[in-house]
Scaffold this motif. Structure first.
Motif, PDB file in Angstrom:
ATOM      1  N   MET A  44      36.749  55.729 -35.855  1.00 34.30           N
ATOM      2  CA  MET A  44      36.072  56.828 -35.128  1.00 34.30           C
ATOM      3  C   MET A  44      36.963  57.947 -34.541  1.00 34.30           C
ATOM      4  O   MET A  44      36.966  57.981 -33.444  1.00 34.30           O
ATOM      5  CB  MET A  44      35.193  56.215 -33.913  1.00 34.30           C
ATOM      6  CG  MET A  44      33.986  55.691 -34.487  1.00 34.30           C
ATOM      7  SD  MET A  44      32.465  56.213 -33.671  1.00 34.30           S
ATOM      8  CE  MET A  44      31.328  55.140 -34.098  1.00 34.30           C
ATOM      9  N   HIS A  45      37.545  58.489 -35.589  1.00 31.38           N
ATOM     10  CA  HIS A  45      38.613  59.498 -35.201  1.00 31.38           C
ATOM     11  C   HIS A  45      37.939  61.105 -34.749  1.00 31.38           C
ATOM     12  O   HIS A  45      38.665  61.576 -34.189  1.00 31.38           O
ATOM     13  CB  HIS A  45      39.499  59.493 -36.466  1.00 31.38           C
ATOM     14  CG  HIS A  45      38.832  60.380 -37.529  1.00 31.38           C
ATOM     15  ND1 HIS A  45      38.181  59.337 -38.540  1.00 31.38           N
ATOM     16  CD2 HIS A  45      38.689  61.313 -38.109  1.00 31.38           C
ATOM     17  CE1 HIS A  45      37.646  60.197 -39.274  1.00 31.38           C
ATOM     18  NE2 HIS A  45      37.774  61.192 -39.292  1.00 31.38           N
ATOM     19  N   GLN A  46      36.847  60.893 -35.027  1.00 31.03           N
ATOM     20  CA  GLN A  46      36.285  62.320 -34.755  1.00 31.03           C
ATOM     21  C   GLN A  46      36.139  62.746 -33.642  1.00 31.03           C
ATOM     22  O   GLN A  46      36.311  63.839 -33.239  1.00 31.03           O
ATOM     23  CB  GLN A  46      34.805  62.364 -35.564  1.00 31.03           C
ATOM     24  CG  GLN A  46      35.059  62.441 -36.970  1.00 31.03           C
ATOM     25  CD  GLN A  46      33.602  62.301 -37.650  1.00 31.03           C
ATOM     26  OE1 GLN A  46      32.632  62.435 -36.987  1.00 31.03           O
ATOM     27  NE2 GLN A  46      33.494  62.003 -39.122  1.00 31.03           N
ATOM     28  N   ARG A  47      35.855  61.586 -32.529  1.00 36.58           N
ATOM     29  CA  ARG A  47      35.674  62.258 -31.103  1.00 36.58           C
ATOM     30  C   ARG A  47      36.783  62.709 -30.414  1.00 36.58           C
ATOM     31  O   ARG A  47      36.860  63.518 -29.841  1.00 36.58           O
ATOM     32  CB  ARG A  47      34.823  61.163 -30.506  1.00 36.58           C
ATOM     33  CG  ARG A  47      33.443  61.220 -30.619  1.00 36.58           C
ATOM     34  CD  ARG A  47      32.690  60.159 -29.816  1.00 36.58           C
ATOM     35  NE  ARG A  47      32.809  58.777 -30.547  1.00 36.58           N
ATOM     36  CZ  ARG A  47      32.147  57.681 -30.396  1.00 36.58           C
ATOM     37  NH1 ARG A  47      31.739  57.565 -29.321  1.00 36.58           N
ATOM     38  NH2 ARG A  47      32.537  56.680 -30.775  1.00 36.58           N
ATOM     39  N   PRO A  48      38.116  61.861 -30.635  1.00 37.27           N
ATOM     40  CA  PRO A  48      39.387  62.300 -30.174  1.00 37.27           C
ATOM     41  C   PRO A  48      39.617  63.513 -30.834  1.00 37.27           C
ATOM     42  O   PRO A  48      40.503  64.370 -30.010  1.00 37.27           O
ATOM     43  CB  PRO A  48      40.153  60.951 -30.597  1.00 37.27           C
ATOM     44  CG  PRO A  48      39.233  59.947 -30.632  1.00 37.27           C
ATOM     45  CD  PRO A  48      38.014  60.622 -31.408  1.00 37.27           C
ATOM     46  N   LEU A  49      39.518  63.689 -32.111  1.00 39.98           N
ATOM     47  CA  LEU A  49      39.815  65.095 -32.720  1.00 39.98           C
ATOM     48  C   LEU A  49      39.059  66.144 -32.060  1.00 39.98           C
ATOM     49  O   LEU A  49      39.820  67.276 -31.747  1.00 39.98           O
ATOM     50  CB  LEU A  49      39.582  64.972 -34.260  1.00 39.98           C
ATOM     51  CG  LEU A  49      40.165  66.296 -35.005  1.00 39.98           C
ATOM     52  CD1 LEU A  49      41.364  66.410 -34.868  1.00 39.98           C
ATOM     53  CD2 LEU A  49      39.476  66.070 -36.475  1.00 39.98           C
ATOM     54  N   THR A  64      40.784  69.370 -29.894  1.00 42.74           N
ATOM     55  CA  THR A  64      40.849  70.790 -30.556  1.00 42.74           C
ATOM     56  C   THR A  64      40.061  71.615 -29.228  1.00 42.74           C
ATOM     57  O   THR A  64      40.702  72.562 -29.190  1.00 42.74           O
ATOM     58  CB  THR A  64      39.727  70.420 -31.866  1.00 42.74           C
ATOM     59  OG1 THR A  64      40.313  69.868 -32.803  1.00 42.74           O
ATOM     60  CG2 THR A  64      39.388  71.915 -32.154  1.00 42.74           C
TER      61      THR A  64
END
Length: 101
Positions: A1-6, A10
């Motif tokens: 689940m890389h989307q939340r940290p990205l 951002t």
């Protein structure tokens, strides 16, 4: 689940450098949780552009994507909509952190 940290990184960079970020997201719930404004396109034209709770009106997913959906208030995030597609969650990701204001 890389989307939340990205999305968190951002958002932090955008605030720190006082810049706008333009991102293309297909995950409606993730976009609603992290974006201060959404621009919804339908057949290449602007269908709506507002804060997430203004763009994600109940008819919005069907109008833009041709998909039946229910749009409910997010149980943990005031002002953030939660989109459920025809009997299943629109995204398996959960809103983490607070939405941009």
């Amino acid at each position: 689940m890389h989307q939340r940290p990205l999305m968190a990184a951002t958002r932090a960079l955008a605030h720190e450098h006082r810049v706008a970020v333009v991102a293309v997201r297909h995950g409606l719930n993730l976009a609603a949780c992290w974006c201060a404004r959404l621009l919804q396109l339908a057949v290449g034209l602007t269908a709506a552009g507002d804060p997430p709770d203004g763009v994600m009106a109940p008819a919005a997913p069907e109008r833009a994507c041709g998909v039946s959906a229910a749009v409910l208030p997010h149980p943990d995030r005031p002002g953030v909509p939660l989109v459920l597609l025809a009997g299943r969650a629109a995204s398996s990701l959960h809103c983490v952190g607070r939405p941009l204001a």
